[in-house]
Each structure stands twice: as C-alpha cells, then as structure tokens.
Write a protein that holds these residues in place. Sequence first.
Motif, mmCIF file in Angstrom:
data_model
loop_
_atom_site.group_PDB
_atom_site.id
_atom_site.type_symbol
_atom_site.label_atom_id
_atom_site.label_comp_id
_atom_site.label_asym_id
_atom_site.label_seq_id
_atom_site.Cartn_x
_atom_site.Cartn_y
_atom_site.Cartn_z
ATOM 1 N N PRO A 28 0.854 -1.190 0.000
ATOM 2 C CA PRO A 28 0.000 0.000 0.000
ATOM 3 C C PRO A 28 0.889 1.239 0.000
ATOM 4 O O PRO A 28 1.940 1.261 0.630
ATOM 5 C CB PRO A 28 -0.760 -0.106 1.322
ATOM 6 C CG PRO A 28 0.151 -0.880 2.221
ATOM 7 C CD PRO A 28 0.971 -1.799 1.341
ATOM 8 N N PHE A 92 -4.878 2.169 5.459
ATOM 9 C CA PHE A 92 -4.028 1.006 5.175
ATOM 10 C C PHE A 92 -4.795 -0.296 4.952
ATOM 11 O O PHE A 92 -4.587 -1.003 3.971
ATOM 12 C CB PHE A 92 -3.041 0.854 6.353
ATOM 13 C CG PHE A 92 -2.199 -0.377 6.272
ATOM 14 C CD1 PHE A 92 -0.971 -0.342 5.629
ATOM 15 C CD2 PHE A 92 -2.627 -1.564 6.843
ATOM 16 C CE1 PHE A 92 -0.195 -1.482 5.549
ATOM 17 C CE2 PHE A 92 -1.849 -2.702 6.763
ATOM 18 C CZ PHE A 92 -0.638 -2.657 6.114
ATOM 19 N N ASP A 112 5.001 -3.373 3.702
ATOM 20 C CA ASP A 112 4.909 -1.912 3.731
ATOM 21 C C ASP A 112 5.812 -1.347 2.638
ATOM 22 O O ASP A 112 6.882 -1.883 2.381
ATOM 23 C CB ASP A 112 5.376 -1.363 5.086
ATOM 24 C CG ASP A 112 4.309 -1.512 6.160
ATOM 25 O OD1 ASP A 112 3.228 -2.054 5.845
ATOM 26 O OD2 ASP A 112 4.558 -1.087 7.300
ATOM 27 N N ALA A 113 5.367 -0.251 2.037
ATOM 28 C CA ALA A 113 6.153 0.318 0.944
ATOM 29 C C ALA A 113 7.439 0.967 1.440
ATOM 30 O O ALA A 113 8.384 1.140 0.682
ATOM 31 C CB ALA A 113 5.314 1.348 0.198
ATOM 32 N N ASP A 114 7.490 1.318 2.725
ATOM 33 C CA ASP A 114 8.605 2.135 3.212
ATOM 34 C C ASP A 114 9.875 1.341 3.498
ATOM 35 O O ASP A 114 10.823 1.876 4.046
ATOM 36 C CB ASP A 114 8.179 2.917 4.456
ATOM 37 C CG ASP A 114 7.726 1.995 5.576
ATOM 38 O OD1 ASP A 114 7.832 0.768 5.414
ATOM 39 O OD2 ASP A 114 7.270 2.510 6.609
ATOM 40 N N GLN A 116 10.457 -0.819 5.696
ATOM 41 C CA GLN A 116 10.734 -1.175 7.093
ATOM 42 C C GLN A 116 10.799 -2.692 7.223
ATOM 43 O O GLN A 116 11.482 -3.223 8.090
ATOM 44 C CB GLN A 116 9.636 -0.620 8.002
ATOM 45 C CG GLN A 116 9.831 0.830 8.334
ATOM 46 C CD GLN A 116 8.973 1.243 9.511
ATOM 47 O OE1 GLN A 116 7.786 1.507 9.367
ATOM 48 N NE2 GLN A 116 9.575 1.300 10.671
ATOM 49 N N LYS A 150 5.627 4.686 20.394
ATOM 50 C CA LYS A 150 5.033 3.737 19.457
ATOM 51 C C LYS A 150 5.272 2.305 19.939
ATOM 52 O O LYS A 150 4.384 1.456 19.898
ATOM 53 C CB LYS A 150 5.645 3.949 18.070
ATOM 54 C CG LYS A 150 5.157 2.951 17.045
ATOM 55 C CD LYS A 150 4.549 3.617 15.850
ATOM 56 C CE LYS A 150 3.870 2.595 14.967
ATOM 57 N NZ LYS A 150 3.237 3.154 13.813
ATOM 58 N N ARG A 222 8.145 10.112 6.149
ATOM 59 C CA ARG A 222 7.713 10.030 7.548
ATOM 60 C C ARG A 222 6.550 9.077 7.673
ATOM 61 O O ARG A 222 5.883 8.761 6.707
ATOM 62 C CB ARG A 222 7.268 11.415 8.026
ATOM 63 C CG ARG A 222 8.394 12.430 7.995
ATOM 64 C CD ARG A 222 7.901 13.785 8.472
ATOM 65 N NE ARG A 222 7.109 13.665 9.692
ATOM 66 C CZ ARG A 222 6.147 14.526 10.013
ATOM 67 N NH1 ARG A 222 5.861 15.517 9.217
ATOM 68 N NH2 ARG A 222 5.476 14.375 11.140
ATOM 69 N N LYS A 224 2.951 7.568 8.186
ATOM 70 C CA LYS A 224 1.665 8.105 7.732
ATOM 71 C C LYS A 224 0.588 7.849 8.772
ATOM 72 O O LYS A 224 -0.576 8.114 8.549
ATOM 73 C CB LYS A 224 1.272 7.446 6.404
ATOM 74 C CG LYS A 224 2.336 7.546 5.321
ATOM 75 C CD LYS A 224 2.636 8.982 4.957
ATOM 76 C CE LYS A 224 3.718 9.175 3.916
ATOM 77 N NZ LYS A 224 5.007 8.606 4.200
ATOM 78 N N PHE A 225 1.011 7.267 9.892
ATOM 79 C CA PHE A 225 0.018 6.968 10.908
ATOM 80 C C PHE A 225 -0.004 8.025 11.989
ATOM 81 O O PHE A 225 0.913 8.139 12.783
ATOM 82 C CB PHE A 225 0.278 5.582 11.515
ATOM 83 C CG PHE A 225 -0.384 4.525 10.721
ATOM 84 C CD1 PHE A 225 -1.704 4.191 10.952
ATOM 85 C CD2 PHE A 225 0.282 3.888 9.692
ATOM 86 C CE1 PHE A 225 -2.343 3.246 10.186
ATOM 87 C CE2 PHE A 225 -0.345 2.939 8.918
ATOM 88 C CZ PHE A 225 -1.663 2.609 9.176
ATOM 89 N N LYS A 229 -5.330 7.982 13.691
ATOM 90 C CA LYS A 229 -5.469 6.766 12.895
ATOM 91 C C LYS A 229 -5.167 5.535 13.740
ATOM 92 O O LYS A 229 -5.778 4.487 13.584
ATOM 93 C CB LYS A 229 -4.513 6.804 11.694
ATOM 94 C CG LYS A 229 -5.081 7.517 10.489
ATOM 95 C CD LYS A 229 -4.179 7.338 9.272
ATOM 96 C CE LYS A 229 -4.683 8.166 8.107
ATOM 97 N NZ LYS A 229 -3.737 8.212 6.996
HETATM 98 N N1 UDP Z 1 -0.404 3.664 4.211
HETATM 99 C C1 UDP Z 1 -1.534 3.650 3.406
HETATM 100 N N2 UDP Z 1 -2.604 4.422 3.751
HETATM 101 C C2 UDP Z 1 -2.616 5.198 4.877
HETATM 102 C C3 UDP Z 1 -1.462 5.184 5.713
HETATM 103 C C4 UDP Z 1 -0.388 4.400 5.354
HETATM 104 O O1 UDP Z 1 -1.564 2.967 2.385
HETATM 105 O O2 UDP Z 1 -3.606 5.873 5.125
HETATM 106 C C5 UDP Z 1 0.766 2.820 3.831
HETATM 107 C C6 UDP Z 1 2.092 3.544 3.798
HETATM 108 O O3 UDP Z 1 2.329 4.137 2.546
HETATM 109 C C7 UDP Z 1 3.066 2.420 4.075
HETATM 110 C C8 UDP Z 1 2.283 1.506 4.990
HETATM 111 O O4 UDP Z 1 0.921 1.848 4.820
HETATM 112 O O5 UDP Z 1 3.394 1.698 2.911
HETATM 113 C C9 UDP Z 1 2.705 1.659 6.434
HETATM 114 O O6 UDP Z 1 2.610 3.000 6.790
HETATM 115 P P1 UDP Z 1 3.693 3.715 7.704
HETATM 116 O O7 UDP Z 1 5.053 3.253 7.348
HETATM 117 O O8 UDP Z 1 3.462 5.176 7.619
HETATM 118 O O9 UDP Z 1 3.289 3.185 9.139
HETATM 119 P P2 UDP Z 1 4.251 2.736 10.318
HETATM 120 O O10 UDP Z 1 5.278 1.824 9.726
HETATM 121 O O11 UDP Z 1 4.835 3.989 10.838
HETATM 122 O O12 UDP Z 1 3.340 2.064 11.274
#
Ligand code: UDP
Length: 333
Positions: A28, A92, A112-114, A116, A150, A222, A224-225, A229
Amino acid sequence: MIANIQIAALEQQKAGSASSPVFSIIAPVHNEEDVLRELYRRVRDVMDQTGEAWELLLIDDGSTDSSAALIASLNTADVRVRGISLSRNYGFQVAVSAGLDHAQGDAVVLIDADLQDPPEVILDMIERWQEGYEVVYGVRGERDGETWFKKVTASAFYRLIQRITNVDIPLDTGDFRLMDRRVVDAIKAMPERSRFLRGMVSWVGYRQTGVVYHRHSRYAGRTKFTLKKMVRFALDAITSFSYFPLQLASYVGFFFAGLSALAILVVIALRLFGADAPLMGQATTLVVVLFLGSVQLICLGIIGEYLGRIYDEVKARPLYLIDRKWGIEEAVK
Ligand code: UDP
Ligand code: MG
C-alpha cells in the motif's frame, strides 16, 4: 530473423507468465514518492532469485504527491509492476484489501512500501510456504527508528488484544506476511467494513507459522500513521474481534450492585443499633451520583462504538472505489 522470432516468443512467454504469477507482492502506498523506486529495485532483486513469475502490486491510497505517476512509470518500465489508484485515502487496511482483490499469485505477500520490512525476508517466507504452511507472518524482533511511545503503545495493544479476543493473534506481528491462495480467497469472502486483517488472517486458521526479522527504520519519508489513525485502528481491532467492552458494563454493574447491597445492610444495621446522625452528607451523594452517571455514559459510549459499526456494515457501501489501474485487466476482480 529466427533470433527475432525467438526473442518475440520469449517476450510473449514473459508477458504470459507475468499475467499468472506465482507470487504477488502487495504494497500500500500513501505519499511514498521517495521510496517507490527503491522498493521496486529491492523487490525485483529478491523475487528474481526465486526463478518464478511474480508481480508487484502497488496500491495508491489517495496519495497527493507523485506516487501515482511513479507507479505508472514503473509499470511502463516493467510489466510485472501493476498498480491501482484508489479514489481517495481509505486507510491502510482497505488499501491492502484492494490489493488482495486484485492479486493473482498462488502466494501473496503483504509488505509496507517504506522498506521497514526487508523484502529479503520474503525468501524465508516462501521456504516455509513450500514446506506447507498457509500463512507465514513476520515477527518483529529488533525494531529500529521507532519512538518509545510507538513501541510501548504497540506492545500494550498486542497484549490487550490477545487477552480480550478469542482469536489467537500472534504477538509482535504486523501485516508483513505471506498468505496462500486459500487464505486470500477466504479473506476476500469476508465482507466486513471495519477490517483488522491480522485478526482476520488468524481467524481463517490453517497452518500458520512465523519468521523473526529485524524491522528497520523507514527508507525515507515520515510515518503516515497519526495518533488519531492509530486509535481508530485499535478500536476497529477490538470491536471486530471482542465483545469484552460490552460485557464490561455487566461486570461493572454487578460490582456496584454488590457494593450497594452491602451498603444497604450497613445502613439498616446502623439505624437499628442506635446511630441517629445522617449517614451521608450532600457532597458524598453528589460524588456518588456523578460517578455513576459517568460510568453509565462510558457504557453508552461503548455501545455507541458497536452500534456505529453495525450501522456501517448495514449500509454496505463498497469498501473502496478505484480511480485508475495500471496493468490490471478489467476481468480481474
Ligand atoms: N499507508 C496507506 N494508507 C494510509 C497510511 C499508510 O496505504 O492511510 C501505507 C504507507 O504508505 C506504508 C504503509 O501503509 O506503505 C505503512 O505506513 P507507515 O510506514 O506510515 O506506518 P508505520 O510503519 O509507521 O506504522
Ligand atoms: Mg512504516
């Protein structure tokens, strides 16, 4: 000439195999323009090692940056990259659900796209899948680049969920996981609107196992949560898989009923055996009334949470609307 025909045939084969891949990787994407190219590169390097046909399905969840244009250009450069752009930001869980609806692989990986979640771990997951497991989830071992807030809230959340729900959701797992086609089809058949995928996957059952991995910090950009959310997500998770908050009202009710019964006995005894003085002042009465009033309002709020979700389910609106597609045929649903 012959070489040309051979190349054309090879290309056709490649395109053909790309339309029915063995592995689908779903990511996503919400405003991830800085990571998409790197994501593609890493996923490609890993998936090419499998020697099987694969697809990378990017779901643009209402991005306002150039993510959609990037998905389009990645699709032009490599047909194995496919994309969907949703009509707005749905969150998400819905984005991933849209991915599941359009994935064609025999095994589907959510990532996850980022970056991680390192794509290299997918190879371990595939190994376990080939051993016969239908779900291989990533268990977060070490975690980099996440705030203590977190980590603490996430850990408390997983433990709470484990306590109050009746599905066994493994501790410290995210949505990074591989699922067999059977599991994906089962999840696609679940029409619920407030989606807590981890719970849904556990609910499906079959053989599930985990691989431990090191969760890195974001490649770029950064999180997105927002806190809002996260709270919404936690409430969805709890209400989708537990009646405990509803039962809480009865527990609290019984507790206070018991307490009142005791108090009545005490009052009667005091009256019978002499004490004339008023037992309670106005302040005490006020505090008790206010306290019970708040407890009742909280209970009403809990019922409201469930009621609102029932309302959402009953309306049965589509889960998401699609704006654009890249490399996805109309016939595929
Ligand atoms: N994402 C999404 N829609 C949203 C929020 C996040 O598709 O409304 C995607 C975001 O691009 C990423 C993944 O969900 O690929 C995880 O998000 P993020 O890394 O921001 O979350 P975290 O790892 O901080 O929990
Ligand atoms: Mg992240």
